[in-house]
Design a protein around this motif. Structure first.
Motif, mmCIF file in Angstrom:
data_model
loop_
_atom_site.group_PDB
_atom_site.id
_atom_site.type_symbol
_atom_site.label_atom_id
_atom_site.label_comp_id
_atom_site.label_asym_id
_atom_site.label_seq_id
_atom_site.Cartn_x
_atom_site.Cartn_y
_atom_site.Cartn_z
ATOM 1 N N ALA A 160 36.912 52.688 50.705
ATOM 2 C CA ALA A 160 38.095 51.904 50.266
ATOM 3 C C ALA A 160 37.753 50.986 48.675
ATOM 4 N N TRP A 161 36.870 50.813 48.082
ATOM 5 C CA TRP A 161 37.132 50.772 46.719
ATOM 6 C C TRP A 161 36.375 51.887 46.350
ATOM 7 N N VAL A 162 36.002 53.202 46.442
ATOM 8 C CA VAL A 162 34.998 54.309 45.826
ATOM 9 C C VAL A 162 36.589 54.945 45.436
ATOM 10 N N ALA A 182 42.470 52.482 41.405
ATOM 11 C CA ALA A 182 43.771 51.641 41.151
ATOM 12 C C ALA A 182 43.910 50.996 39.662
ATOM 13 N N LEU A 183 42.440 50.643 39.723
ATOM 14 C CA LEU A 183 42.498 49.401 38.577
ATOM 15 C C LEU A 183 41.817 50.510 37.728
ATOM 16 N N ARG A 184 41.325 51.438 37.632
ATOM 17 C CA ARG A 184 40.801 52.440 35.931
ATOM 18 C C ARG A 184 42.392 52.717 36.169
ATOM 19 N N ARG A 185 42.743 52.716 36.133
ATOM 20 C CA ARG A 185 45.406 53.589 36.472
ATOM 21 C C ARG A 185 45.813 52.809 35.725
ATOM 22 N N VAL A 186 45.356 51.270 36.391
ATOM 23 C CA VAL A 186 46.347 50.034 35.728
ATOM 24 C C VAL A 186 46.062 49.847 34.178
ATOM 25 N N GLY A 187 44.321 49.839 34.359
ATOM 26 C CA GLY A 187 43.351 49.050 32.702
ATOM 27 C C GLY A 187 44.039 50.583 31.912
ATOM 28 N N ASP A 188 43.969 52.040 31.932
ATOM 29 C CA ASP A 188 44.017 52.254 31.549
ATOM 30 C C ASP A 188 45.652 52.011 31.106
ATOM 31 N N SER A 192 50.713 42.366 35.288
ATOM 32 C CA SER A 192 50.900 43.566 36.333
ATOM 33 C C SER A 192 49.350 43.479 36.593
ATOM 34 N N GLU A 193 48.364 44.029 35.407
ATOM 35 C CA GLU A 193 47.029 43.664 36.037
ATOM 36 C C GLU A 193 46.685 42.530 36.895
ATOM 37 N N HIS A 194 47.122 41.230 36.171
ATOM 38 C CA HIS A 194 46.040 39.929 37.031
ATOM 39 C C HIS A 194 46.894 40.259 38.471
ATOM 40 N N LEU A 234 43.825 41.981 45.367
ATOM 41 C CA LEU A 234 42.765 42.407 45.789
ATOM 42 C C LEU A 234 41.649 41.584 46.017
ATOM 43 N N GLN A 235 41.602 40.635 45.310
ATOM 44 C CA GLN A 235 40.425 39.592 45.384
ATOM 45 C C GLN A 235 40.939 38.821 46.852
ATOM 46 N N SER A 236 41.833 38.427 47.336
ATOM 47 C CA SER A 236 42.349 38.066 49.021
ATOM 48 C C SER A 236 42.030 39.245 49.529
ATOM 49 N N ASP A 240 26.844 36.571 32.100
ATOM 50 C CA ASP A 240 27.181 35.553 31.154
ATOM 51 C C ASP A 240 28.941 35.144 31.008
ATOM 52 N N ASP A 241 29.187 35.599 30.295
ATOM 53 C CA ASP A 241 30.831 35.387 29.504
ATOM 54 C C ASP A 241 31.850 36.447 29.970
ATOM 55 N N GLU A 242 31.383 37.391 31.319
ATOM 56 C CA GLU A 242 32.309 38.198 31.722
ATOM 57 C C GLU A 242 33.143 38.130 32.271
ATOM 58 N N GLN A 243 34.567 37.710 32.884
ATOM 59 C CA GLN A 243 35.374 37.586 33.179
ATOM 60 C C GLN A 243 35.676 38.398 34.723
ATOM 61 N N HIS A 244 35.744 39.770 34.494
ATOM 62 C CA HIS A 244 36.279 41.026 35.643
ATOM 63 C C HIS A 244 34.569 40.672 36.535
ATOM 64 N N HIS A 245 34.937 40.600 38.286
ATOM 65 C CA HIS A 245 33.868 40.774 38.865
ATOM 66 C C HIS A 245 34.368 40.995 40.242
ATOM 67 N N LEU A 246 35.784 41.823 40.114
ATOM 68 C CA LEU A 246 35.756 42.574 41.326
ATOM 69 C C LEU A 246 34.932 43.137 42.144
ATOM 70 N N PRO A 247 34.000 43.960 41.279
ATOM 71 C CA PRO A 247 32.969 44.887 41.854
ATOM 72 C C PRO A 247 32.136 44.038 42.469
ATOM 73 N N LEU A 252 23.988 41.705 38.643
ATOM 74 C CA LEU A 252 24.970 40.928 37.575
ATOM 75 C C LEU A 252 26.043 42.670 36.844
ATOM 76 N N TRP A 253 26.669 42.184 36.536
ATOM 77 C CA TRP A 253 27.934 42.986 36.248
ATOM 78 C C TRP A 253 28.472 42.778 35.111
ATOM 79 N N ALA A 254 28.595 43.788 34.261
ATOM 80 C CA ALA A 254 29.549 43.898 32.950
ATOM 81 C C ALA A 254 30.615 44.890 32.558
ATOM 82 N N GLY A 302 27.452 48.643 36.339
ATOM 83 C CA GLY A 302 29.208 47.920 35.645
ATOM 84 C C GLY A 302 28.842 49.052 33.186
ATOM 85 N N PRO A 303 29.838 49.603 33.425
ATOM 86 C CA PRO A 303 29.710 50.453 32.035
ATOM 87 C C PRO A 303 29.688 49.397 30.989
ATOM 88 N N GLY A 304 29.586 48.002 30.353
ATOM 89 C CA GLY A 304 28.843 46.942 29.373
ATOM 90 C C GLY A 304 27.771 47.097 29.449
#
Ligand code: B12
Length: 353
Positions: A179-181, A187-193, A204-206, A212-214, A238-245, A286-288, A315-317
């Motif tokens: 389901a993630w892949v 869907a997340l990538r489309r929303v981000g773009d 909308s992104e929030h 999805l988190q819930s 560190d200060d990375e806020q993204h954590h859905l993965p 560790l995700w970035a 992650g792409p970071g």
């Protein structure tokens, strides 16, 4: 109204008024009819009945199974839970402990839209619902694309109910990794773009990520009792806020019986190393999403680690060309979800007794 029982209108059912010429099952639904109606193989239905007690409450005088509408709803919930990766016996325990009213709630039977609004997005969700209930596996790819479109539509129109339904649809027919892949990440990538292009607001992104988190956490909760052993620590850099993965990973690892210590975003690096030591974790992921410096502060902190520890970054970071091999610490970079799961599941549990 999203029809949870797409074949129902065309079929006769116990307790309803028959159409002229219709044959009403006298006692209830035979197993073959239930199988056809829900798209679940008849042997699976028999096995859920025999082994887990989720089956028909009625039998004919010849001892043939007959399902009531309530039995069928129980079977439907059973199929959703098992599709989310819940083991059959736990799913059955949960189904059998659910009363009729709560059952209807859990199946989202109240998705009526009395105001009649919701428009195209709700229609798309309805189409997907019908597809999911009736279509064969071959339709999965198209189904995933429909789900992605509909999730993005629900994000644009800030429609949480439809979005939650779509997330559940995705999880009904796939394990959380697929389901993630296939659905969530695209869907997340489309929303981000769309956000980057200024065509969709950050609200909308929030909404997309909060809901999805819930849903991902519900999968984790459902599998909580299966996990054991030294945990995998999951954190964002560190200060990375993204954590859905990380949440998707936690859910998928739980399905594999692997325990996680989910620390999420913004964990100070020294606290992260303390957590690794205290939990005797076998690995840390560790995700970035955002770019990280080549001289990552965390690498220095790792110098105190004196037990075998696998550090997995994704992650792409992350910049290319990172190598860390300090004593017992082994660093691996992974580029996709399934490789991450494979590496983390096979990380040796050095503390297993
Ligand atoms: C949801 C989201 C948010 C949410 C985060 C909520 C949460 N709990 O995670 C909120 C709204 C808080 C947010 C905030 C911000 N965000 Co944001 N966000 C996103 C969004 C839509 C999804 C993030 C995500 O989960 N991505 C994970 C997957 C879906 O995407 P991916 O990393 O591209 O996937 C690739 C690989 O990593 C791999 N992959 C996919 N899944 C997995 C899983 C595993 C385990 C592995 C190993 C690999 C893997 O496959 C893909 C390659 O084919 C992305 C869009 C995007 N493309 O990621 C933007 C995005 C990451 N955000 C972005 C930005 C700029 C921000 C902010 C800086 C905005 C701001 N000005 O405040 C802040 C960040 C603040 C901070 N300090 O961290 C940019 C980053 C651009 C960049 N490279 O610098 C993105 C890319 C949007 C965009 N298109 O511009 N964001």
């Amino acid at each position: 109204m999203i029809d949870m029982y797409p074949h129902e209108a065309a079929s006769s059912r116990p307790g309803s008024d028959p159409e002229p010429g219709e044959t009403v099952p006298e006692l209830g639904w035979p197993v073959g009819a239930v199988a056809e109606r829900l798209g679940i193989a008849a042997p699976t239905l028999r096995s859920w009945d025999r082994r887990h007690g989720v089956g028909p409450s009625l039998r004919t005088s010849g001892n043939h199974r007959r399902y009531t509408e309530l039995d069928i709803r129980r079977v439907l919930l059973m199929s959703r839970l098992t599709a989310q990766g819940v083991p059959a016996q736990s799913a059955a325990d949960s189904v059998l402990a659910t009363d009729a009213a709560t059952l209807a709630e859990r199946l989202d039977l109240d998705l009526d839209d009395p105001a009649g609004h919701g428009g195209a997005v709700r229609a798309a969700a309805g189409r997907v619902e019908d597809d999911v209930a009736g279509a064969a596996d071959a339709a999965d790819a198209a189904d995933a694309a429909d789900l992605v479109d509909a999730i993005v539509g629900a994000a644009r129109s800030l429609d949480p109910r439809t979005m939650a339904l779509l997330y559940r649809q995705a999880l009904r027919r796939r394990d959380v990794g697929r389901a993630w892949v296939e659905v969530f990440a695209p869907a997340l990538r489309r929303v981000g773009d769309l956000w980057q292009e200024g065509r969709l607001g950050v609200q909308s992104e929030h909404l997309t990520s909060e809901l999805l988190q819930s849903e991902l956490r519900a999968v984790v909760r459902a599998n909580r009792l299966r996990v054991a052993g030294a945990p995998v620590v999951l954190a964002s850099a560190d200060d990375e806020q993204h954590h859905l993965p990380l949440l998707a990973l936690e859910a998928e690892l739980a399905r594999h019986g692997v325990a996680s210590l989910f620390l999420g975003p913004r964990v100070p690096t020294d606290a992260l190393v303390s957590a690794l030591r205290e939990s005797q974790s076998r690995a840390v992921f560790l995700w970035a999403s955002l770019p990280r410096p080549q001289a990552e502060p965390f690498w220095r902190e790792l110098e105190v680690v004196d037990w075998p520890l696998e550090v997995v970054i994704g992650g792409p970071g992350w910049p290319t060309g990172i190598t860390v091999r300090r004593g017992p610490v082994l660093l691996t970079r992974v580029d996709d979800f399934s490789t991450a799961v494979r590496v983390l599941v096979s990380a040796p549990d050095a503390f297993a007794r």
